[in-house]
Write a protein that holds these residues in place. Structure first.
Motif, PDB file in Angstrom:
ATOM      1  N   ALA D 163     -14.474   2.537 -21.256  1.00 28.17           N
ATOM      2  CA  ALA D 163     -15.573   1.756 -21.842  1.00 28.17           C
ATOM      3  C   ALA D 163     -16.462   1.172 -20.752  1.00 28.17           C
ATOM      4  O   ALA D 163     -17.692   1.201 -20.855  1.00 28.17           O
ATOM      5  CB  ALA D 163     -14.994   0.641 -22.722  1.00 28.17           C
ATOM      6  N   ARG D 170     -24.365   4.732 -17.989  1.00 29.83           N
ATOM      7  CA  ARG D 170     -25.695   4.557 -18.590  1.00 29.83           C
ATOM      8  C   ARG D 170     -26.614   3.743 -17.670  1.00 29.83           C
ATOM      9  O   ARG D 170     -27.820   4.027 -17.577  1.00 29.83           O
ATOM     10  CB  ARG D 170     -25.549   3.940 -19.974  1.00 29.83           C
ATOM     11  CG  ARG D 170     -25.119   4.997 -20.990  1.00 29.83           C
ATOM     12  CD  ARG D 170     -24.530   4.496 -22.247  1.00 29.83           C
ATOM     13  NE  ARG D 170     -24.126   5.611 -23.114  1.00 29.83           N
ATOM     14  CZ  ARG D 170     -22.976   6.304 -22.982  1.00 29.83           C
ATOM     15  NH1 ARG D 170     -22.103   5.978 -22.034  1.00 29.83           N
ATOM     16  NH2 ARG D 170     -22.709   7.314 -23.783  1.00 29.83           N
ATOM     17  N   MET D 171     -26.072   2.759 -16.979  1.00 32.45           N
ATOM     18  CA  MET D 171     -26.903   2.021 -16.007  1.00 32.45           C
ATOM     19  C   MET D 171     -27.346   2.965 -14.880  1.00 32.45           C
ATOM     20  O   MET D 171     -28.478   2.870 -14.401  1.00 32.45           O
ATOM     21  CB  MET D 171     -26.137   0.827 -15.439  1.00 32.45           C
ATOM     22  CG  MET D 171     -25.921  -0.299 -16.421  1.00 32.45           C
ATOM     23  SD  MET D 171     -27.438  -0.881 -17.269  1.00 32.45           S
ATOM     24  CE  MET D 171     -28.393  -1.508 -15.862  1.00 32.45           C
ATOM     25  N   LEU D 174     -30.028   5.199 -16.230  1.00 32.37           N
ATOM     26  CA  LEU D 174     -31.229   4.385 -16.463  1.00 32.37           C
ATOM     27  C   LEU D 174     -31.986   4.104 -15.168  1.00 32.37           C
ATOM     28  O   LEU D 174     -33.217   4.173 -15.126  1.00 32.37           O
ATOM     29  CB  LEU D 174     -30.812   3.046 -17.094  1.00 32.37           C
ATOM     30  CG  LEU D 174     -31.915   2.011 -17.266  1.00 32.37           C
ATOM     31  CD1 LEU D 174     -32.863   2.428 -18.385  1.00 32.37           C
ATOM     32  CD2 LEU D 174     -31.328   0.633 -17.561  1.00 32.37           C
TER      33      LEU D 174
ATOM     34  N   LEU E 130     -30.083   7.318 -24.868  1.00 31.99           N
ATOM     35  CA  LEU E 130     -29.217   6.858 -23.774  1.00 31.99           C
ATOM     36  C   LEU E 130     -27.788   6.632 -24.276  1.00 31.99           C
ATOM     37  O   LEU E 130     -26.814   6.851 -23.553  1.00 31.99           O
ATOM     38  CB  LEU E 130     -29.770   5.556 -23.171  1.00 31.99           C
ATOM     39  CG  LEU E 130     -29.058   5.037 -21.918  1.00 31.99           C
ATOM     40  CD1 LEU E 130     -29.200   6.010 -20.754  1.00 31.99           C
ATOM     41  CD2 LEU E 130     -29.580   3.668 -21.510  1.00 31.99           C
ATOM     42  N   ALA E 131     -27.660   6.199 -25.520  1.00 35.50           N
ATOM     43  CA  ALA E 131     -26.329   5.950 -26.084  1.00 35.50           C
ATOM     44  C   ALA E 131     -25.533   7.234 -26.256  1.00 35.50           C
ATOM     45  O   ALA E 131     -24.339   7.272 -25.972  1.00 35.50           O
ATOM     46  CB  ALA E 131     -26.454   5.235 -27.435  1.00 35.50           C
ATOM     47  N   GLY E 159     -32.198  -0.498 -21.796  1.00 33.37           N
ATOM     48  CA  GLY E 159     -31.093   0.332 -21.319  1.00 33.37           C
ATOM     49  C   GLY E 159     -29.806  -0.453 -21.148  1.00 33.37           C
ATOM     50  O   GLY E 159     -28.714   0.039 -21.463  1.00 33.37           O
ATOM     51  N   ALA E 160     -29.911  -1.664 -20.673  1.00 38.62           N
ATOM     52  CA  ALA E 160     -28.700  -2.441 -20.383  1.00 38.62           C
ATOM     53  C   ALA E 160     -28.035  -2.920 -21.668  1.00 38.62           C
ATOM     54  O   ALA E 160     -26.802  -2.980 -21.751  1.00 38.62           O
ATOM     55  CB  ALA E 160     -29.043  -3.616 -19.469  1.00 38.62           C
ATOM     56  N   ALA E 163     -26.229  -0.003 -22.838  1.00 37.99           N
ATOM     57  CA  ALA E 163     -25.053   0.244 -21.992  1.00 37.99           C
ATOM     58  C   ALA E 163     -23.928  -0.731 -22.329  1.00 37.99           C
ATOM     59  O   ALA E 163     -22.754  -0.344 -22.412  1.00 37.99           O
ATOM     60  CB  ALA E 163     -25.450   0.121 -20.520  1.00 37.99           C
ATOM     61  N   ALA E 166     -22.407   0.333 -25.452  1.00 28.74           N
ATOM     62  CA  ALA E 166     -21.611   1.553 -25.260  1.00 28.74           C
ATOM     63  C   ALA E 166     -20.181   1.134 -24.907  1.00 28.74           C
ATOM     64  O   ALA E 166     -19.204   1.702 -25.403  1.00 28.74           O
ATOM     65  CB  ALA E 166     -22.216   2.409 -24.151  1.00 28.74           C
ATOM     66  N   LEU E 167     -20.084   0.127 -24.055  1.00 23.78           N
ATOM     67  CA  LEU E 167     -18.765  -0.458 -23.737  1.00 23.78           C
ATOM     68  C   LEU E 167     -18.157  -1.094 -24.986  1.00 23.78           C
ATOM     69  O   LEU E 167     -17.013  -0.809 -25.360  1.00 23.78           O
ATOM     70  CB  LEU E 167     -18.945  -1.491 -22.623  1.00 23.78           C
ATOM     71  CG  LEU E 167     -17.694  -2.249 -22.141  1.00 23.78           C
ATOM     72  CD1 LEU E 167     -17.908  -2.771 -20.716  1.00 23.78           C
ATOM     73  CD2 LEU E 167     -17.288  -3.419 -23.026  1.00 23.78           C
TER      74      LEU E 167
END
Lengths: 194, 194, 194, 194, 194, 194
Positions: D163, D170-171, D174, E130-131, E159-160, E163, E166-167
């Motif tokens: 996770a 993704r960071m 990005l 991005l996901a 984006g963050a 992200a 996503a976690l």
């Protein structure tokens, strides 16, 4: 290697409700045999009636699409859904309507490389996208259709044929619906399709 | 709607190196026409020679697979790769080898529902997985094959035919290789396939 | 954790046909070791001959692509096919040809973010699409290549290298082909790659 | 071909808050260079602090997984996410922790065929599934882990490392985070990794 | 049909470290109940601290995005990740921030067809890409964002947030984190959300 | 941000054929408002009639599935098809039939983690597979259903509901069908659903 028409019981003609039987006899007279979709769906007469009412409403109505173009949509979307019954049966119908013995195999395998017009390619691109990734279809996808002269009602036709065969393909996969042997050769020999 | 054999120039027979021309003439004599894959690949004689050497090494060798089974692999994997040339041309060859006018259309659309034996289904499951998700193939995928009596050399054959047509499908998509009209009907009419 | 070269028997050099053995000895002399693809494919000499004939026809011919660019295609497409042998072995060759110790790891993981020119990025975009979704490649995909100055023969090269390694990646996954230890470090240290 | 560390401005060390600067200097002293993830994330000190707090809580805690196994998870999941920074940087760390110069390239390309134990393979199968298809992970996926002796806390570790690097990958995508040149060779030469 | 908060033990408040307990009590006071993510993550206080530090750094900071827009990103990306906890809990927060009882269900099911502005649609298109396909995000994907007036820091925020969730989505799938009953109705009735 | 019911013209009640108008008035009387699917499909009365005939044949018939279970199938498959109208409208119906204010949101986001019985989970697994990958459904997929006591007619029901909403989802995406505001809250408050 079961060769059954369907995983489900297939009713005898004499056991069918009269209107359903009439419909089956009509198609038999016209085609010379009973396409298995009629026998398979007759297992549930109410759903049979609704399915063919939908089919006729859509496939027989006047449209900016020719009958052959509607069948192209059936074959292309059934191709990407890997539906044997629909590809083989509607492939035959497409060959006959288009008077073209090669078109169905081409469209079934890859509509992008088939001998179709750019307008038909745009139509099939839209249909295939709606068939496999309906959520990705947005307003933007209508632009290429409009650019090729499709009006709003034509676009409804393209989408609705795709939608009906999304249903049909799933019923065929569910029931293990088997294509009649007769379909394989129909429309492949010039004389045979007259 | 270009009906060109290939996006690339197709050499004249008289301009081909002798060995390449001989190979082309042989197939023409046997088939009655020149399959377009020969004309397309002849654009580069060295690659032509290597391709057909690979093809013959694999397709003509003695094997635990019948010739029809090798063609089934070609048709099933070309089906999931949506390759018109290979589905249409090798579909014809499969019909002839299997003496079965229906098998190719079934396998091309959905090998899972085709009239094949459980052993052939296991073979095609493996081939299709290797064709589309080669990274997911592991030792575990060999068990169903072994359970159906495939030996190690048979498994190499299944995999190598899949691999060769992974190449071939991509060359066909790259060149826009067109299936000859003759293939569509071959093997569909009992008398015609004798 | 088997560390076998291949799931299949690896022949002894002295048991190989002379021409196959010669080829193996040549590469051993040049590289200082025998890359496992030679030992793995030598299990079937006819396929070995055809594979390397194809390889040489394509990788050694004069082209609008440099040798490094051809290897980039191998590494990028083998990366998306998750093929350990091809990524590790051809990664080494790419480092050497490009005289760049970092390029192979970048291209293998994500060609879109690698230190390559826009022209090379267009080349790799096309190759990766043909590798993973060959059916989606159409005439439209050639435009970005032409815009970057690739001619028709260059495009054939890009596609054919992709196609050959579509085959090769599948043979590697099929046989569990193991990358030689020597490849991992090759071309990573300036002095070592001279 | 930009070779910037990040698409975003990279702060000068002297402009960083003291605690962030200290952390950066510590890693520089230990590694001999500043990994670009520190410079990239330092653009936002609060997120920097949270990220490394998470990282340390997870990667440094006592666990049923070795440090090398945690890095395997990072490399395998970053591999399927095609993240250059994480594959290249954590590949180096994995080589060092595992004292194995080959393991990182294997795991990055295809964990299924890497030289790992069956227990580690089960661990990586779970991690890769959670990385790419988190919705498909159910209670059933825990059974193979338990069968290999992973306890509930170990499973949390596997999932949480996956996770955290889902975030990190993704960071990196990005920001276009670039791997430092130093990582490529680290841990590849026995003497160099001591 | 377990209705447990988490697959993992949920600590009692009195057993939590003071700072963690304080954070939990604060949210309880504000929300009227303890969202299960706090109880689930409190199983590991260090990871709890890091997660909420990250969350606060990102969700509470001044930004070119409104708080409702940040929550839209959470809901849209958690929707494509099929994460029940995050869709249901953050759906509630989104309804409250946006003062809109319908927006969360729309964004969760299909952001493309939700009642959002074109600018928000561009933001969500980027976040969802991005996901689910982070590797496919390139410099080109920034153009539509810039065209809608998003600055570089706004893009980092988009984006963050993606992200971080996503976690979070993966932790929720891992732990089987259950959404509190309270969330389902929050923000749906004008009076109730005041 | 168009808030139109449909991309297509919505007929006035007084312009509708009598039977279609009656059907619309009936649902209005029962529900207190006219669900937009009636207005959208009334654009084409023949297709309207066929659609609702199919719907009634399937959804109203006696079955081994409860009405709530049929709606679960609608919600789960519309969820994976990301269809806002069907998720929101049939989510409301599911809440009412199941007398459960939480079930619809759970099933729409991820049926695997919803509060349903193992038998219902098997039913939804099958439905979702048929919805998204119909070609992958084989005889083997029927075994888990049979193991949970579903008979052949129940399986037809599961498949046919899935198939009908495969059609319906595509019509909704095609027409941009908008969910009525009334649906969002229906069945969420115990008193409100009586």
């Amino acid at each position: 290697m079961s060769k059954a028409v369907s995983r489900y019981p297939v009713p005898k003609l004499e056991d069918l409700p009269l209107d359903v039987r009439d419909r089956v006899l009509q198609v038999q007279e016209k085609a010379g045999f009973i396409p298995n979709v009629f026998l398979t769906l007759a297992h549930r007469p109410d759903e049979f009636r609704a399915f063919f009412a939908y089919h006729d409403a859509l496939m027989l109505r006047e449209s900016g699409l020719t009958k052959a173009e509607k069948e192209m949509i059936v074959v292309a979307t059934s191709g990407v859904n890997h539906c044997p019954y629909c590809v083989i049966a509607h492939g035959a119908i497409l060959r006959i309507y288009a008077k073209n013995p090669h078109i169905a195999d081409q469209v079934a395998v890859d509509h992008r490389k088939a001998d179709v017009t750019p307008r038909q390619k745009a139509m099939l691109n839209f249909a295939v996208k709606l068939a496999r990734a309906p959520e990705a279809v947005t307003e933007d996808d209508l632009q290429p259709l409009r650019a090729h002269g499709f009006g709003d009602e034509d676009i409804w036709d393209i989408g609705a044929v795709t939608a009906l065969f999304a249903l049909s393909n799933r019923m065929a996969h569910l029931t293990g619906m088997r294509a009649n042997d007769e379909f394989y050769l129909l429309g492949r020999i010039p004389a045979a399709s007259k």
